[in-house]
Design an enzyme around this catalytic site. Sequence first.
Site, PDB file in Angstrom:
ATOM      1  N   LYS A 215       4.857   1.105   8.981  1.00 28.46           N
ATOM      2  CA  LYS A 215       5.232   2.100   8.500  1.00 28.46           C
ATOM      3  C   LYS A 215       4.623   2.977   9.041  1.00 28.46           C
ATOM      4  CE  LYS A 215       3.553   0.166   4.032  1.00 28.46           C
ATOM      5  NZ  LYS A 215       2.474  -0.314   3.803  1.00 28.46           N
TER       6      LYS A 215
ATOM      7  N   GLU B 130       1.298  -1.105   0.285  1.00 27.79           N
ATOM      8  CA  GLU B 130       0.083  -0.289   0.299  1.00 27.79           C
ATOM      9  C   GLU B 130       0.738   1.323  -0.279  1.00 27.79           C
ATOM     10  OE1 GLU B 130      -2.435   0.294   3.106  1.00 27.79           O
ATOM     11  OE2 GLU B 130      -3.528   1.899   2.217  1.00 27.79           O
TER      12      GLU B 130
ATOM     13  N   ARG C 146       5.902 -12.932   8.988  1.00 27.35           N
ATOM     14  CA  ARG C 146       6.452 -11.637   9.351  1.00 27.35           C
ATOM     15  C   ARG C 146       7.864 -11.601   9.356  1.00 27.35           C
ATOM     16  NH1 ARG C 146       2.566  -7.734   8.584  1.00 27.35           N
ATOM     17  NH2 ARG C 146       3.817  -5.710   8.869  1.00 27.35           N
TER      18      ARG C 146
HETATM   19  P1  ATP Z   1       2.574  -2.104   7.452  1.00 29.83           P
HETATM   20  O1  ATP Z   1       2.369  -2.365   9.022  1.00 29.83           O
HETATM   21  O2  ATP Z   1       4.498  -1.696   7.123  1.00 29.83           O
HETATM   22  O3  ATP Z   1       2.125  -1.035   6.811  1.00 29.83           O
HETATM   23  P2  ATP Z   1       2.429  -3.601   5.772  1.00 29.83           P
HETATM   24  O4  ATP Z   1       1.758  -5.377   5.962  1.00 29.83           O
HETATM   25  O5  ATP Z   1       0.248  -3.443   6.339  1.00 29.83           O
HETATM   26  O6  ATP Z   1       2.388  -3.128   6.412  1.00 29.83           O
HETATM   27  P3  ATP Z   1       2.241  -3.601   3.118  1.00 29.83           P
HETATM   28  O7  ATP Z   1       2.324  -2.743   2.142  1.00 29.83           O
HETATM   29  O8  ATP Z   1       0.062  -3.988   2.994  1.00 29.83           O
HETATM   30  O9  ATP Z   1       2.151  -3.474   4.851  1.00 29.83           O
HETATM   31  O10 ATP Z   1       2.532  -4.804   2.097  1.00 29.83           O
HETATM   32  C1  ATP Z   1       3.188  -5.380   1.515  1.00 29.83           C
HETATM   33  C2  ATP Z   1       3.542  -6.949   1.487  1.00 29.83           C
HETATM   34  O11 ATP Z   1       4.452  -6.655   2.328  1.00 29.83           O
HETATM   35  C3  ATP Z   1       2.519  -7.632   2.177  1.00 29.83           C
HETATM   36  O12 ATP Z   1       2.166  -8.680   1.602  1.00 29.83           O
HETATM   37  C4  ATP Z   1       2.978  -7.549   3.645  1.00 29.83           C
HETATM   38  O13 ATP Z   1       2.290  -9.113   3.692  1.00 29.83           O
HETATM   39  C5  ATP Z   1       4.430  -7.579   3.572  1.00 29.83           C
HETATM   40  N1  ATP Z   1       5.359  -7.516   4.415  1.00 29.83           N
HETATM   41  C6  ATP Z   1       4.636  -6.277   4.806  1.00 29.83           C
HETATM   42  N2  ATP Z   1       5.560  -6.487   5.958  1.00 29.83           N
HETATM   43  C7  ATP Z   1       6.079  -7.411   6.190  1.00 29.83           C
HETATM   44  C8  ATP Z   1       6.984  -8.342   7.077  1.00 29.83           C
HETATM   45  N3  ATP Z   1       7.353  -7.233   8.023  1.00 29.83           N
HETATM   46  N4  ATP Z   1       7.601  -8.885   6.912  1.00 29.83           N
HETATM   47  C9  ATP Z   1       7.257  -9.418   5.732  1.00 29.83           C
HETATM   48  N5  ATP Z   1       6.788  -9.521   5.093  1.00 29.83           N
HETATM   49  C10 ATP Z   1       6.419  -7.808   5.352  1.00 29.83           C
HETATM   50 MG    MG Z   2      -1.345  -2.610   5.081  1.00 32.27          MG
END
Ligand code: ATP
Ligand code: MG
Length: 564
Positions: free
Chosen positions: A271, A35, A261
């Site tokens: 983020k 995102e 994760r």
């Molecule tokens: P954040 O909380 O940092 O925004 P998020 O999962 O909401 O993390 P996204 O932008 O939706 O962030 O993530 C894109 C992809 O990266 C998703 O498929 C998510 O599962 C993966 N991802 C995010 N954080 C991790 C992590 N710590 N380890 C492995 N994969 C991750």
């Molecule tokens: Mg997200």
Amino acid sequence: MNETGKPKHFIRQIIEKDIESNKNEGRVITRFPPEPNGYLHIGHAKSICLNFGMAEEYNGKCFMRFDDTNPDKENEEYVQSILSSVRWLGFDWEDRLTHASDYFDQLYEFAIQLIKKGKAYVCSLPADEIKKYRGTLIEPGKNSPYRNRSVEENLDLFERMQKGEFEAGTHVLRAKIDMASPNINLRDPVIYRILKVPHLNAGDKWNVYPLYDYTHCLSDMIEKITHSLCTLEFEDHRPLYDWVLDTLETPCHPQQIEFSRLSLNYTITSKRKLNQLVENGVVSGWDDPRMPTLMGMRRRGYSPESIRDFAERVGVTKKENYIEMSLLETCVREDLDRKAPRAMVVLKPLKVVIENFPDDRVEELEAPCHPGNPEMGNRSFSFSKTIYIERDDFMEDPPKKFFRLAPGKEVRLRYAYIIKCDEVIKDDKTGEILELRCSYDPDTKSGTGTSTKKVKGVIHWMSEIGSARAEVRLYDRLFTKARPDAGGADFVKTLNPDSIETIEDAIIEPGLTNAGPEDRFQFERLGYFYVDPVDSKDGKLVFNRTVTLRDSWAKIEKAEMSGK
Ligand code: ATP
Ligand code: MG
């Protein structure tokens, strides 16, 4: 292990089994779906390496897809930084750059199909009521009073929601599944909401926007993703993912597979929380070299190869665990040790006058750029009467095992001579050591000297004549606690007040003034350093310490355990 020597983790096993059974005609299509609401962090690297990596290994393709369903949190700066980070890691999406918003028309049509099938309805409860009706983990939910609206009424209301006739929060579109389901995600989840804001990509066409769960499975389906790899928190959402595709009887049905994760000690991987550090000015920006963002790590000097190596070494499992920071740093060190040319730099100088060296003589000395790689050639620097050593390499009253310089003691100057400390000059008032008077032994020149004299200590140095100056920034961990945000703790309170130390006038080898962007060095005995790509300009040279030479994490962890 597979042919490339990489461990056959459970996702590799699933993919190989699918290829063998000719599922999806043997195709492997994955996607990385961030995102655009912030910069990517080290956690994302695991997902990027996995999604792009599996496609690469199995002759497949990977889509770079922006999951852009939240127009009020997303912006173009984030989009560009994300693309730049994925490219930097070495992956190429070719012509497969997509957005969930590319599919808004189709998603809207699918919503109408769901309504027509009697599988979606417009609910006019306010948000807090919807929440109350949803029930809890131990109590079933209650049906919304709007659940039995007719197909016609639903179609009419949904269309008017999109036309902008209603205000945000007055109506939503919900999937009609089961308010008594033990899985809360299946209790008639909201799939569309009214949001009267323009969209980065889709402009001002929409007054309704689809929610993530609904959008994600359909975007996967449209792109014919075969293996939809995501993190464990989506495990409970999988029944909804499958419900949407099954109910719409879509021609293709991707398989969602969850993995744990990546969580790293002394780091935050969210983020939203990282944004807080940027907004509060705790760091200089998303690319501050102390940030666990890919842009921060890049600016600090981590190589993309070392991050890919790290992502492989942490493995892919379904078990939640925290990875030690020292593993990441080991990957960085191992990669840089092979690549980085060496140089001598004095960070905290102590002046040394070599009294038996002729006043105006300047000797040119040479040293290999890399001890293990003669092809990298030699570097040269001067030796003269006045030189500088590190303050820490001299002790007036040293303990027994101190093998560096002390009054009356000898030490070898790397690539040069053995010197002896004859006198310590101090400030009369403060007692501060101002300089050392030493003598050198001309027969001990490195490589060519005839003396058989041996000393235990070898220290680095730089001559006053012929050296240059640069700013050097040393970094320490950003947080003092291994789990800065554990249990909802206020991570801002665990910030390390000494996470950066700036040295304005480090004394550097003359050759370093030719260093350009992307250049990495090992400053002997001090660590690996990278030319700061942002602040090195207008004749100013700034080096970031990427990592120290030795692992210091064991000590830090021990101190935290003992409460120091
Ligand atoms: P954040 O909380 O940092 O925004 P998020 O999962 O909401 O993390 P996204 O932008 O939706 O962030 O993530 C894109 C992809 O990266 C998703 O498929 C998510 O599962 C993966 N991802 C995010 N954080 C991790 C992590 N710590 N380890 C492995 N994969 C991750
Ligand atoms: Mg997200």
